[in-house]
Write an enzyme that holds these catalytic residues in place. Structure first.
Site, PDB file in Angstrom:
ATOM      1  N   GLU A   1       1.037  -1.202  -0.090  1.00 55.73           N
ATOM      2  CA  GLU A   1       0.224  -0.490  -0.075  1.00 55.73           C
ATOM      3  C   GLU A   1       1.040   1.147   0.372  1.00 55.73           C
ATOM      4  O   GLU A   1       0.209   2.506  -0.824  1.00 55.73           O
ATOM      5  CB  GLU A   1      -0.979  -0.087   1.217  1.00 55.73           C
ATOM      6  CG  GLU A   1      -1.818  -1.160   1.082  1.00 55.73           C
ATOM      7  CD  GLU A   1      -2.009  -2.406   1.350  1.00 55.73           C
ATOM      8  OE1 GLU A   1      -0.578  -2.232   2.030  1.00 55.73           O
ATOM      9  OE2 GLU A   1      -2.773  -3.022   1.807  1.00 55.73           O
TER      10      GLU A   1
ATOM     11  N   PHE B   1     -11.190  -7.648  13.789  1.00 59.65           N
ATOM     12  CA  PHE B   1      -9.987  -7.712  12.858  1.00 59.65           C
ATOM     13  C   PHE B   1      -9.398  -6.272  12.131  1.00 59.65           C
ATOM     14  O   PHE B   1     -10.684  -6.535  11.530  1.00 59.65           O
ATOM     15  CB  PHE B   1     -10.727  -8.810  12.587  1.00 59.65           C
ATOM     16  CG  PHE B   1      -9.840  -9.673  11.286  1.00 59.65           C
ATOM     17  CD1 PHE B   1      -8.086 -10.029  12.009  1.00 59.65           C
ATOM     18  CD2 PHE B   1      -9.880  -9.510   9.756  1.00 59.65           C
ATOM     19  CE1 PHE B   1      -7.597 -10.591  10.700  1.00 59.65           C
ATOM     20  CE2 PHE B   1      -8.894 -10.197   9.386  1.00 59.65           C
ATOM     21  CZ  PHE B   1      -7.408 -10.386   9.458  1.00 59.65           C
ATOM     22  N   GLN B   2      -8.929  -6.260  11.932  1.00 55.91           N
ATOM     23  CA  GLN B   2      -8.088  -5.664  10.968  1.00 55.91           C
ATOM     24  C   GLN B   2      -9.019  -4.190  11.366  1.00 55.91           C
ATOM     25  O   GLN B   2      -8.847  -3.223  10.396  1.00 55.91           O
ATOM     26  CB  GLN B   2      -8.474  -5.595   9.220  1.00 55.91           C
ATOM     27  CG  GLN B   2      -7.021  -7.255   9.210  1.00 55.91           C
ATOM     28  CD  GLN B   2      -6.708  -7.257   7.651  1.00 55.91           C
ATOM     29  OE1 GLN B   2      -7.796  -6.572   6.944  1.00 55.91           O
ATOM     30  NE2 GLN B   2      -5.981  -7.776   7.556  1.00 55.91           N
TER      31      GLN B   2
ATOM     32  N   LYS C   1     -17.320  -0.928   6.345  1.00 61.89           N
ATOM     33  CA  LYS C   1     -17.681  -1.528   5.146  1.00 61.89           C
ATOM     34  C   LYS C   1     -19.441  -1.776   4.812  1.00 61.89           C
ATOM     35  O   LYS C   1     -19.786  -1.844   4.186  1.00 61.89           O
ATOM     36  CB  LYS C   1     -17.630  -3.360   5.571  1.00 61.89           C
ATOM     37  CG  LYS C   1     -17.758  -4.094   4.933  1.00 61.89           C
ATOM     38  CD  LYS C   1     -16.833  -4.775   4.847  1.00 61.89           C
ATOM     39  CE  LYS C   1     -17.137  -5.811   3.674  1.00 61.89           C
ATOM     40  NZ  LYS C   1     -16.268  -7.729   3.863  1.00 61.89           N
TER      41      LYS C   1
ATOM     42  N   MET D   1      24.406   8.863   1.728  1.00 62.56           N
ATOM     43  CA  MET D   1      24.548  10.261   2.480  1.00 62.56           C
ATOM     44  C   MET D   1      25.082   9.770   3.587  1.00 62.56           C
ATOM     45  O   MET D   1      25.402  10.584   4.359  1.00 62.56           O
ATOM     46  CB  MET D   1      23.137  10.300   2.225  1.00 62.56           C
ATOM     47  CG  MET D   1      23.415  11.625   2.336  1.00 62.56           C
ATOM     48  SD  MET D   1      23.873  13.117   1.683  1.00 62.56           S
ATOM     49  CE  MET D   1      22.672  13.443   0.229  1.00 62.56           C
TER      50      MET D   1
HETATM   51  C1  LIG Z   1      11.889   5.152   4.996  1.00 61.74           C
HETATM   52  C2  LIG Z   1      13.527   6.451   5.492  1.00 61.74           C
HETATM   53  N1  LIG Z   1      15.007   5.623   6.073  1.00 61.74           N
HETATM   54  C3  LIG Z   1      16.259   6.131   6.472  1.00 61.74           C
HETATM   55  C4  LIG Z   1      16.395   7.169   5.744  1.00 61.74           C
HETATM   56  C5  LIG Z   1      17.796   8.054   6.234  1.00 61.74           C
HETATM   57  N2  LIG Z   1      19.191   8.243   4.834  1.00 61.74           N
HETATM   58  C6  LIG Z   1      18.693   8.942   4.258  1.00 61.74           C
HETATM   59  S1  LIG Z   1      19.465   8.486   2.915  1.00 61.74           S
HETATM   60  C7  LIG Z   1      20.114   7.197   2.762  1.00 61.74           C
HETATM   61  C8  LIG Z   1      20.988   6.115   2.733  1.00 61.74           C
HETATM   62  C9  LIG Z   1      20.085   6.227   1.314  1.00 61.74           C
HETATM   63  O1  LIG Z   1      21.058   5.394   0.861  1.00 61.74           O
HETATM   64  P1  LIG Z   1      21.362   4.872  -0.855  1.00 61.74           P
HETATM   65  O2  LIG Z   1      19.528   4.807  -0.923  1.00 61.74           O
HETATM   66  O3  LIG Z   1      22.003   3.756  -1.442  1.00 61.74           O
HETATM   67  O4  LIG Z   1      21.951   6.171  -1.806  1.00 61.74           O
HETATM   68  P2  LIG Z   1      23.214   6.909  -1.899  1.00 61.74           P
HETATM   69  O5  LIG Z   1      23.653   8.069  -1.005  1.00 61.74           O
HETATM   70  O6  LIG Z   1      23.931   5.439  -1.520  1.00 61.74           O
HETATM   71  O7  LIG Z   1      23.662   7.594  -3.257  1.00 61.74           O
HETATM   72  C10 LIG Z   1      19.097   6.991   4.617  1.00 61.74           C
HETATM   73  C11 LIG Z   1      19.918   5.330   5.003  1.00 61.74           C
HETATM   74  C12 LIG Z   1      15.849   7.901   5.062  1.00 61.74           C
HETATM   75  N3  LIG Z   1      15.824   8.509   4.119  1.00 61.74           N
HETATM   76  N4  LIG Z   1      14.607   6.879   4.189  1.00 61.74           N
END
Ligand SMILES: Cc1ncc(C[n+]2csc(CCOP(=O)(O)OP(=O)(O)O)c2C)c(N)n1
Ligand SMILES: [Mg+2]
Lengths: 170, 586
Positions: free
Chosen positions: B53, B115-116, B165, B483
């Site tokens: 979803e 439920f749900q 529902k 990042m």
């Molecule tokens: C759902 C979610 N969890 C954690 C983060 C924290 N976060 C930001 S960038 C990142 C790493 C992303 O890695 P990748 O997709 O390999 O991209 P890159 O920076 O290597 O280009 C994380 C864990 C986030 N933005 N979103």
């Protein structure tokens, strides 16, 4: 933002649709954004019960107060937001019910103080009174403070309601 | 006119059709079976079955962002609704119009831990613009139309309608959209005339003006982007755009300084810092944009146009706020400017441009290319060069690749760039690309992804395969949560705690397992060919680009620093440690 700005206390009246969840929206807004609530009251006020009035006493810098009003106004079921403090002369009232459990001299003293404050005796037993007092919040504060010195106390307060002076009605 | 009696589920379908909806992104379950049954019996509405979803909401966001229409989602109660929460929050932060219909247990069971069952309106109250629980069958049709009105009017956002529902089964009266007028919600569209005149006066007097545009221009519609570009050209002011605003002014316009903010260009941030007048159009002074607040553009007068009054004076105190829709306000500003035969102070602005061009000459986005290793920036540059002449839509995941995409992919038009800005949701890009491709079947739709992010909603490749959507997943694979690694390098002594992408799948085989096409490049010399093949194949494709693992995203304003304290590259970090206050910031 500006940390030196003065903290102000404002009383805000909000007219809302009387529907489930409205109060949760307003309270959620305050908790979610970290705004203060000193008191909040709500009751249906229109003839057909379709609208409620929420009175909120809040505090913050002028910029925060502006934000609070804009944020309230943005909620979908909100009809009007009025900053009573900013819009001019207005009246604020609150009601307190104060139970004092005491005997002897303290009991007599509590009656005497109640008399000075024009508080009504709403209930009595041999060892307790319940006083009912209406007024500005500061007056209620003073009354409760004095009663606390006389014995075991229990306090229920309504929170502030407010309305603008004069002939103009919302 | 007597109509066949309709049950609630049929009313839902009719209301969607009358709202001009042609596609719904969803996933079935017990509490929405009547609506799925009604869907089955008609052929005006197309249903796209996602694989989770959360994917449905992002797909609807991609659809909405690329068309300007409301995106529609249909999910079941309980886990269906809770899975949608991330997408709803994402849409709220980025002001994307979404209507999300959730099934609910029958009214008599609400509150019984059925439920749900979950308290959908309670859970989604803080992450929607508004939400409804329909308990009265007589209000169903009206509520649905209201939901669309609220989602798209004013500052757009997500609206949830929770549908028990029993209401879906009950015979419900129908009213059409034109019979529904909302009681209270009337966003201000026209800007205050006096304020507009004052704004024009201020701009004409400025010696060092800057225009800073945001996602509000995109939301206001293509006309707003045209008017914005016209106003930029009339004044000749240096102009920068936020992450959400890319495409509002053609990137090739000579007045465009690039994106501003944390990973914005040197010239954009310096111009923001040193300007004497800032015109903010449909942006919100977000902390990624402003950097340290008390050092933010200290010497400027600020004008802020926004449809949402709460955005004005929220983070930054401005000198003049104008509440209204960007297109309407800009139209009036242009009229006033022309009528008054206004001109900027040509000499002063020319001198200002000289300064700006000096900053530009620093060429802050340059990077060292390499013969053996693919630089991530290079991969994105090549993608840009090889796709810029096509009808291309770009989505992204979140991380370094997202910022490189914002820096190196240049947009000429609005609605071509879909990224998760406010919430920064990894896993956004693939489902968003699915939504974009549904809306633009013949366009080239590319999700610029990271190898970590793509794993968050990888299941949506199955959706792309099922509906023959030729979306391209362009993975900038640095084998790191890049990042996160970059921040650990900058702020935590290079202790790369849990940021290595271990146990990665073989993305080529993964694509094949899903029935898509997998391609790979490991050398710079292979990049062009792989992109060419990716475009040529009319099927969903995963492209695995093995890039330099240690590359960092520059320039950068470290958290807690000001616009004029940018870092330019690896050699720069040592000199400027991040402040203690900066450490606690995100
Ligand atoms: C759902 C979610 N969890 C954690 C983060 C924290 N976060 C930001 S960038 C990142 C790493 C992303 O890695 P990748 O997709 O390999 O991209 P890159 O920076 O290597 O280009 C994380 C864990 C986030 N933005 N979103
Ligand atoms: Mg990565």
């Amino acid at each position: 933002m500006n940390n030196n700005a003065q903290i102000e206390r404002h009383t805000v009246a909000v007219l809302v649709d009387n529907e489930p969840g409205v109060l949760a929206r307003v309270i959620g807004l305050f908790s979610g954004r970290g705004y203060n609530i000193e008191s909040l009251t709500v009751s249906a006020v229109s003839e057909d019960e379709s609208m409620s009035r929420i009175t909120i006493v809040t505090s913050g810098t002028p910029m925060i107060i502006e934000q609070i009003k804009a944020q309230l106004d943005r909620l979908v079921p909100v009809h009007e937001v009025h900053d009573l403090t900013a819009e001019g002369a207005h009246i604020e009232r609150e009601i307190a019910l104060v139970k004092v459990v005491a005997g002897g001299a303290e009991r007599r003293e509590s009656l005497r103080i109640a008399d000075i404050f024009k508080a009504a005796v709403a209930d009595t037993t041999r060892e307790s009174f319940v006083f009912s007092l209406t007024g500005k919040p500061e007056k209620l504060d003073a009354f409760v403070e004095l009663m606390r010195g006389l014995g075991k106390t229990e306090v229920a307060r309504s929170g502030v309601v407010g309305i603008a002076r004069g002939a103009k009605a919302l | 006119m007597a109509r066949e009696p309709m049950n609630g589920a049929q009313v839902v379908i009719k209301a969607l059709i009358d709202q001009g909806v042609d596609v719904v992104f969803g996933y079935p379950g017990g509490a929405v079976l009547p609506i799925y049954d009604a869907l089955f019996k008609q052929n005006q509405l197309r249903h796209i079955l996602v694989r989770q979803e959360g994917g449905a909401v992002h797909a609807a966001e991609g659809y909405a962002r690329s068309t300007g229409k409301v995106g529609v989602v249909l999910v079941t109660s309980g886990p269906g609704a809770t899975n949608a929460v991330t997408g709803l929050t994402d849409a709220l932060m980025d002001s994307i119009p979404i209507v999300c219909l959730t099934g609910q247990v029958p009214t008599h069971l609400i509150g019984n831990d059925a439920f749900q069952e979950c308290d959908t309106t309670g859970i989604t109250r803080p992450c929607t613009k508004h939400n409804y629980l329909v308990k009265d069958k007589n209000r169903l049709a009206q509520t649905l139309h209201e939901a669309f009105y609220i989602a798209r009017s004013g500052r757009p956002g997500p609206v949830v309608v929770d549908l028990p529902k029993d209401i879906q089964f009950a015979e419900c009266p129908y009213v059409g959209p034109s019979n529904v007028v909302h009681k209270t919600y009337r966003p201000q569209i026209k800007g205050d005339r006096k304020a507009i005149e004052q704004a024009v006066e201020m701009i004409a007097k400025a010696k060092r003006p800057v225009i800073y545009g945001g996602g509000g221009i995109i939301n206001s519609g293509p006309a707003a982007a045209k008017l914005f570009s016209e106003f930029v050209r009339m004044t000749g002011a240096p102009t920068t755009l936020t992450l959400m605003g890319l495409g509002a002014l053609p990137a090739t316009d000579e007045r465009y300084l690039g994106m501003l903010g944390m990973h914005g260009t040197y010239e954009a941030n310096m111009a923001m810092h040193d300007c004497d007048l800032m015109l903010c159009v449909g942006a919100r002074f977000d902390d990624r944009v402003t950097g340290r607040l008390d050092a933010f553009s200290p010497g400027s007068k600020k004008i802020h146009i926004d449809i949402d009054r709460t955005s004005i004076n929220k983070n930054v105190a401005v000198d003049l706020g104008i509440v209204g829709d960007v297109a309407h306000v800009l139209e009036d500003m242009i009229k006033v400017w022309k009528a008054g035969q206004k001109q900027v102070d040509k000499k002063a602005v020319a001198a200002w441009w000289k300064k700006v061009d000096e900053w530009r000459a620093r060429d802050c986005l340059k990077f060292k290319t390499d013969k053996k290793i693919i630089k991530p920036q290079y991969a994105i540059q090549r993608l840009y060069e090889l796709t810029r002449d096509r009808e291309t839509y770009i989505t992204t995941e979140v991380g370094q690749h997202q910022m490189w995409a914002a820096q190196h992919y240049r947009f000429e038009k609005p609605n071509r760039w879909m990224t998760s800005g406010g919430l920064g949701t990894m896993g956004y890009g693939l489902p968003a690309a699915v939504g974009v491709q549904i809306a633009h079947p013949d366009a080239l739709v590319v999700d610029i992804a990271g190898e970590a992010s793509i794993m968050m909603n990888i299941q949506e490749i199955a959706t792309a395969v099922q509906y023959r959507l030729p979306v391209k997943i362009f993975i900038i694979n640095n084998e790191y949560m890049g990042m996160v690694r970059q921040w650990q390098e900058l702020l935590h002594g290079g202790r790369y705690s849990e940021s290595y992408s271990a146990a990665l799948p073989d993305f080529v085989k993964l694509a094949e397992a899903f029935g898509a096409v997998g391609l790979r490049a490991t050398k710079p010399s292979e990049v062009d060919d792989v992109i060419g093949e990716m475009i040529a194949v009319n099927r969903p494709v995963i492209v695995d680009i093995a890039v330099d693992q240690k590359e960092n995203c520059f320039p950068m304003i470290p958290s807690g620093a000001a616009h004029n304290e940018m870092l330019f590259g690896p050699d720069d970090e040592a000199g400027k440690p991040v402040s203690e206050e900066g450490m606690v910031l995100v």
